[in-house]
Scaffold this active site. Sequence first.
Site, mmCIF file in Angstrom:
data_model
loop_
_atom_site.group_PDB
_atom_site.id
_atom_site.type_symbol
_atom_site.label_atom_id
_atom_site.label_comp_id
_atom_site.label_asym_id
_atom_site.label_seq_id
_atom_site.Cartn_x
_atom_site.Cartn_y
_atom_site.Cartn_z
ATOM 1 N N GLU A 1 -25.867 11.981 41.998
ATOM 2 C CA GLU A 1 -26.488 12.957 42.901
ATOM 3 C C GLU A 1 -26.470 12.420 44.327
ATOM 4 O O GLU A 1 -27.299 11.587 44.691
ATOM 5 C CB GLU A 1 -27.938 13.268 42.497
ATOM 6 C CG GLU A 1 -28.061 14.046 41.196
ATOM 7 C CD GLU A 1 -29.491 14.531 40.922
ATOM 8 O OE1 GLU A 1 -30.342 14.455 41.827
ATOM 9 O OE2 GLU A 1 -29.730 14.979 39.788
ATOM 10 N N GLU B 1 -32.954 10.789 35.138
ATOM 11 C CA GLU B 1 -33.926 10.089 35.993
ATOM 12 C C GLU B 1 -35.144 9.616 35.196
ATOM 13 O O GLU B 1 -36.281 9.770 35.647
ATOM 14 C CB GLU B 1 -34.362 10.977 37.161
ATOM 15 C CG GLU B 1 -33.218 11.362 38.082
ATOM 16 C CD GLU B 1 -33.681 12.040 39.379
ATOM 17 O OE1 GLU B 1 -34.833 12.502 39.440
ATOM 18 O OE2 GLU B 1 -32.874 12.085 40.320
#
Length: 829
Positions: free
Chosen positions: A252, A183
């Site tokens: 995710e 991320e």
Amino acid sequence: MEASKLAMVVVALLLLLLSSELATASVSYDHKAVIINGQRRILISGSIHYPRSTPEMWPGLIQKAKDGGLDVIQTYVFWNGHEPSPGQYYFEGRYDLVRFVKLVKAAGLYLHLRIGPYACAEWNFGGFPVWLKFVPGISFRTDNGPFKAAMAKFTTRIVSMMKAEGLYESQGGPIILSQIENEYGPLEYYDGQAGKDYAYWAGKMAVGLNTGVPWVMCKQDDAPDPVINTCNGFYCDYFTPNKPYKPKMWTEAWTGWFTGFGGAVPHRPAEDMAFGVARFIMKGGSFVNYYMYHGGTNFGRTAGGPFIATSYDYDAPIDEYGLVREPKWGHLRDLHKAIKLSEPALVSGDPTFISLGHSQQGAVYKSSKGACAAFLANFDASSAATVTFNRQRYNLPAWSVSILPDCKTAVYNTARVRAQTSQKKMQEIGGFALQSYTEEPNSLTDKSYTKDGLLEQISQTWDQSDYLWYTTYVNIDQDEKFLKTGQYPVLTVMSAGDSLHVFINGQLAGTSYGGVDSRKITYYGNVKLRAGSNKISILSVAVGLPNIGRHFEKWNTGVLGPVTLGGLIEGKRDLSRQKWIYQVGLQGEALSLHTVSGSSSVEWGSASHKQPLTWYKAFFNAPAGNEPLALDMGSMGKGQAWVNGESIGRYWPAYKAYGSCGACDYRGRYNEKKCQTNCGEPSQRWYHVPRSWLKPTGNFLVVFEEWGGDPTGIAMVRRTVGSVCARVDELQPTLASWQTEEEDAAPEVHLSCGPGQNIANITFASFGTPQGVCGSFSEGSCHAPKSYDALRNNCVGQQSCKVAVATPVFGGDQCPGTTKQLAVEAVCE
Ligand SMILES: *[C@@H]1O[C@H](CO)[C@@H](O)[C@H](O)[C@H]1NC(C)=O
């Protein structure tokens, strides 16, 4: 040789070269999917983080994941667990990564290894070792020499270890994918060119390690080739990778959200989770990872900050304790079956989309060999719709997707839950015969030291303890007016976080703490000072180091001031720059009171009083059975607890959950504030005690209580299934009947209690038009009187049972022409 023949030889040689390349690179990808040994695959994955459970739990968790229809287990690698001090590595116990990977292989599953080494993960310091912060010249996660050197060194170490153990798919192992960074995209912008250069370097460094399997970077739009950029979120159907030759992957798919101390507990409805996944596959996705599939527990001080709770349950399909969460686990298992039935068509290429109404859409996948699969979606968040597809009519509940693995039969709809619902209960086993020992507030030892001014906490503790004492002395003149009026001066303490206690001359004067949204604290209170010298001791407490945010390595913790005393004759006195005495950690920590041997170094007394800074200890026998266990800490304030020297984590039940806990409707976009529970109650009351940490007798419990909670309320509880419910439509085609091609087979209701339990009673059964939800079912206008008998006769006394949902089973048709349902609730004991 003719030119054309030469060309043919060259082509043949090239093909040979290519095929030998393929033989080693057994995992690759194309526009559609990850390719394993030449096969495009639709892969269902789930996150299980190995240190968040015990090695004894791993095989069971992995098996439940497999039974739930998963192909892949995904995990981060936790650098701070593996390299607690520079160059000293640890791969034992809960950190035995190789053992975990081998168990995944033994179960016949693949593994996605997210090396990071930045993990975030609501894990202490995002997975970075605290010593990394003190490497000279370091700046985390940017184009910085010392950081890149440390990151490359650790990443290489992990890759070498996996290679040495033969764990990559190219070596016959289970690892099919890896991840570098995590991320980073949203942060890259802030660091300008240095950010871009770093992201590029990270991708190239990883690829250079030659693992033979693809790398991904999640939330990283500019991931350099051949790294695949992937999506994280509650929904990812909108996502497109940065190159047309990369597959659409969801690293995710959030099954819920984490709990913070002081926050409410989030839940994501099974219907919406399934809807998000079905929609992603419908729109061309080929890899989905549930984050988390089993969340587990932040044992010890591994929880990140600020204020991440010890439970990392995450509302995952397998709960914190390792029990399946129903109906989520079963509803997703059914979804995976429907997706797998569709796999031959899904991997063949891109879907054709067709409009079926204003908010209704179909997607059709067809293979050249004749396979056909369709997804029919109703995006309307309030109303059901009936659509016509291939001249047949399909009813689609609001906010749902139906899956037709043959383009005809809707074997699954994301809003029609066929899996049973189970309700867990925490059954009290008993309390403890506790003894206590109360620490003197800041009894200074030879480890204390004096400095001018206020120091940042982590620079002193290096996170070896949550606790740092700040002590100073103030002299009060005999002429101070407050000594006569009793209008005591006001002490103001400004702290960067996370929590603090103020002691004046050894007496607790007050406590302050921050929250999930802000760590900063301002303590403000009148303090009872006397003429002459007064001792002011502030116990500053960290509650997990930050795991996310821009350059979180530079964030401060502790009492950085100003610290002032107001209401004196001179006005306000600033104490910030005077001499302060520092001491890292508690007396009980230094003495290892959490161990049997350490505990013998102090005198223990009766446990009846409720004092701050108190240690409690007790011996106990392991409860019979093998259900998961927990400590009920509901009567306590804040602190830490250990069993047989193992830390079960920080507890803080006195921090009540704020937020809004309204009704939960699966329809419409989910976010983590939508379906919360526990408002006004402790964010976390129960704390998992792994069975494997216990021996039959003589187990040693130690609790350190900061606030002064009531220890008489501490109890051991066992987690069991209290009741199970199901609701099944008589006409609904089932996956089972579709697979066995017995088209006329009636649907079945399946009930199943926990391991070692039986169905003790049927407390509700109605075949007809039952109303309500599990826990509050009621009979509708149509009810077959033999409903109870059919269930009782087949189920009571059994661990699990199944009953056909068909009119004859319930003694004939009470209401011809009405589509009937069976609703049932059973007690497990
Ligand atoms: C079983 O459940 C029914 C319905 O709730 C109740 O009336 C009955 O007393 C229960 N029987 C036992 C043995 O608990």
